[in-house]
Each structure stands twice: as structure tokens, then as C-alpha cells.
Motif scaffolding. Structure first.
Motif, PDB file in Angstrom:
ATOM      1  N   GLN A 142      55.628  -0.519  -9.194  1.00 46.69           N
ATOM      2  CA  GLN A 142      56.662   0.162  -8.417  1.00 46.69           C
ATOM      3  C   GLN A 142      57.887   0.430  -9.288  1.00 46.69           C
ATOM      4  O   GLN A 142      58.501   1.485  -9.211  1.00 46.69           O
ATOM      5  CB  GLN A 142      57.050  -0.656  -7.177  1.00 46.69           C
ATOM      6  N   THR A 172      49.034   4.230  -8.440  1.00 45.21           N
ATOM      7  CA  THR A 172      50.456   4.185  -8.781  1.00 45.21           C
ATOM      8  C   THR A 172      50.654   4.299 -10.287  1.00 45.21           C
ATOM      9  O   THR A 172      51.527   5.034 -10.755  1.00 45.21           O
ATOM     10  CB  THR A 172      51.097   2.872  -8.264  1.00 45.21           C
ATOM     11  N   SER A 199      51.774  -5.093  -8.426  1.00 49.86           N
ATOM     12  CA  SER A 199      52.299  -4.063  -7.523  1.00 49.86           C
ATOM     13  C   SER A 199      53.789  -3.822  -7.730  1.00 49.86           C
ATOM     14  O   SER A 199      54.239  -2.682  -7.807  1.00 49.86           O
ATOM     15  CB  SER A 199      52.054  -4.456  -6.063  1.00 49.86           C
ATOM     16  N   LYS A 200      54.543  -4.911  -7.829  1.00 47.92           N
ATOM     17  CA  LYS A 200      55.995  -4.764  -7.996  1.00 47.92           C
ATOM     18  C   LYS A 200      56.331  -4.176  -9.373  1.00 47.92           C
ATOM     19  O   LYS A 200      57.266  -3.389  -9.504  1.00 47.92           O
ATOM     20  CB  LYS A 200      56.674  -6.115  -7.794  1.00 47.92           C
ATOM     21  N   ASN A 249      57.000   3.295 -11.496  1.00 43.30           N
ATOM     22  CA  ASN A 249      57.032   4.509 -10.680  1.00 43.30           C
ATOM     23  C   ASN A 249      58.476   4.962 -10.441  1.00 43.30           C
ATOM     24  O   ASN A 249      58.799   6.138 -10.584  1.00 43.30           O
ATOM     25  CB  ASN A 249      56.312   4.259  -9.354  1.00 43.30           C
ATOM     26  N   ASP A 250      59.351   4.021 -10.097  1.00 43.99           N
ATOM     27  CA  ASP A 250      60.758   4.362  -9.850  1.00 43.99           C
ATOM     28  C   ASP A 250      61.420   4.915 -11.110  1.00 43.99           C
ATOM     29  O   ASP A 250      62.203   5.871 -11.042  1.00 43.99           O
ATOM     30  CB  ASP A 250      61.536   3.136  -9.361  1.00 43.99           C
TER      31      ASP A 250
END
Length: 165
Positions: free
Chosen positions: A90, A151, A86-87, A93-94
């Protein structure tokens, strides 16, 4: 030092890894991205000079390549560890979004720079469970797995749109 440690730990991931250390490195990447990557950063900053001296990372594009390489490594080796997956997603994604100020952090001239990296091209061309285990569909697929897939494909879609103009 974190990037040197990352190189060491990544070289040993096939034998063993440390979840807490990986999460700490991802937090480092998140803060580094916020502070040192983008239009607002002076490219002649002391940081980039030091990265060049110690690690041979001469510019922001080379640092981004390290980031994407770490993302691919984490998704390959930690695909069944939800906190790391997940991290990591992220962070991807960022990076695909850039900064939220209405202007891409890559600037107008270099908007497709991230997409041109070979590691990003690898993800765009190999987005299957064969390469990224969290994409596999199993009988115990849960909401978290679906969020991770969403994501991942959202970030890839955003990168593809930049590539297509």
C-alpha cells in the motif's frame, strides 16, 4: 529515531524480526509521506535540516530512496506475512500515485524522480518470486496473495508509465 531503529532492525532481519514493530514503522512511513513529502512541503523545513544532520539525508529524493529500500527489504524478508506485505505494498502504491489532487506530488519538473532511484529500477527489473517470495505461485495461493500481486504490479506499471512519459 524511527529511521535509526529501522536501520538496526533491518540489519537483524535475517535472524529474527518483530511483526508489530514492522507494522508500526510502516504506519510511521505512511504518516511521514502524507505530511513531509510532496510539493506542499517547504524543502527548507526544520525536518529536512535535522535529517541531514543526523542521518545524512539531504533532500526528499534521499528520503524516498530510504522508503523504497524499506519496501524492498520488507517484501524480501516478510513476503509470507500478509499484514506486513499488504501494508508495504500500500505504501508503494501510494508513492506511485502521488497526491490525489490531480497533480503529481513530484511536480511537473521532477515527475520521473522516483523512477530514477536505483531501488525502483531494481524492482522494475527483478519482479519475480526469486526476489519477492509473495509473487511465487503455489498450490495454496489465496485471494490475499492475488491482491498483493495485483497491487505490486499496478504500482510498478504506474511507475513504468511515468518512466515512459
Amino acid at each position: 529515531r524511527v529511521l535509526q531503529l529501522m536501520n538496526l532492525t533491518d540489519s537483524r532481519l535475517a535472524q529474527a524480526g518483530n511483526e508489530k514493530l514492522e507494522l508500526a514503522m510502516l504506519s510511521f512511513f505512511e504518516q511521514f509521506r502524507k505530511i513531509y513529502i510532496g510539493d506542499q512541503v517547504q524543502k527548507s523545513s526544520k525536518l529536512y535540516r535535522r535529517l541531514s544532520e543526523v542521518l545524512g539525508l539531504n533532500d526528499e529524493t534521499m528520503v524516498l530512496s530510504v522508503f523504497i529500500g524499506k519496501i524492498i527489504t520488507n517484501l524480501k524478508y516478510w513476503g509470507r506475512c500478509e499484514p506486513i506485505t499488504s501494508k508495504t505494498l500500500q505504501l508503494l502504491n501510494d508513492l506511485s500515485i502521488g497526491y490525489p489532487f490531480g497533480k503529481s506530488c513530484w511536480g511537473h519538473r521532477d515527475e520521473g524522480r522516483l523512477v530514477k532511484l536505483s531501488a525502483v529500477q531494481f524492482m522494475l527489473n527483478n519482479h519475480t518470486s526469486e526476489h519477492f517470495s509473495f509473487l511465487g505461485i503455489n498450490n495454496q495461493s489465496n485471494l490475499t496473495d492475488m491482491r498483493c500481486r495485483t497491487t505490486f504490479y499496478t504500482a510498478l506499471g504506474r511507475l513504468l508509465m511515468v518512466d515512459l512519459g
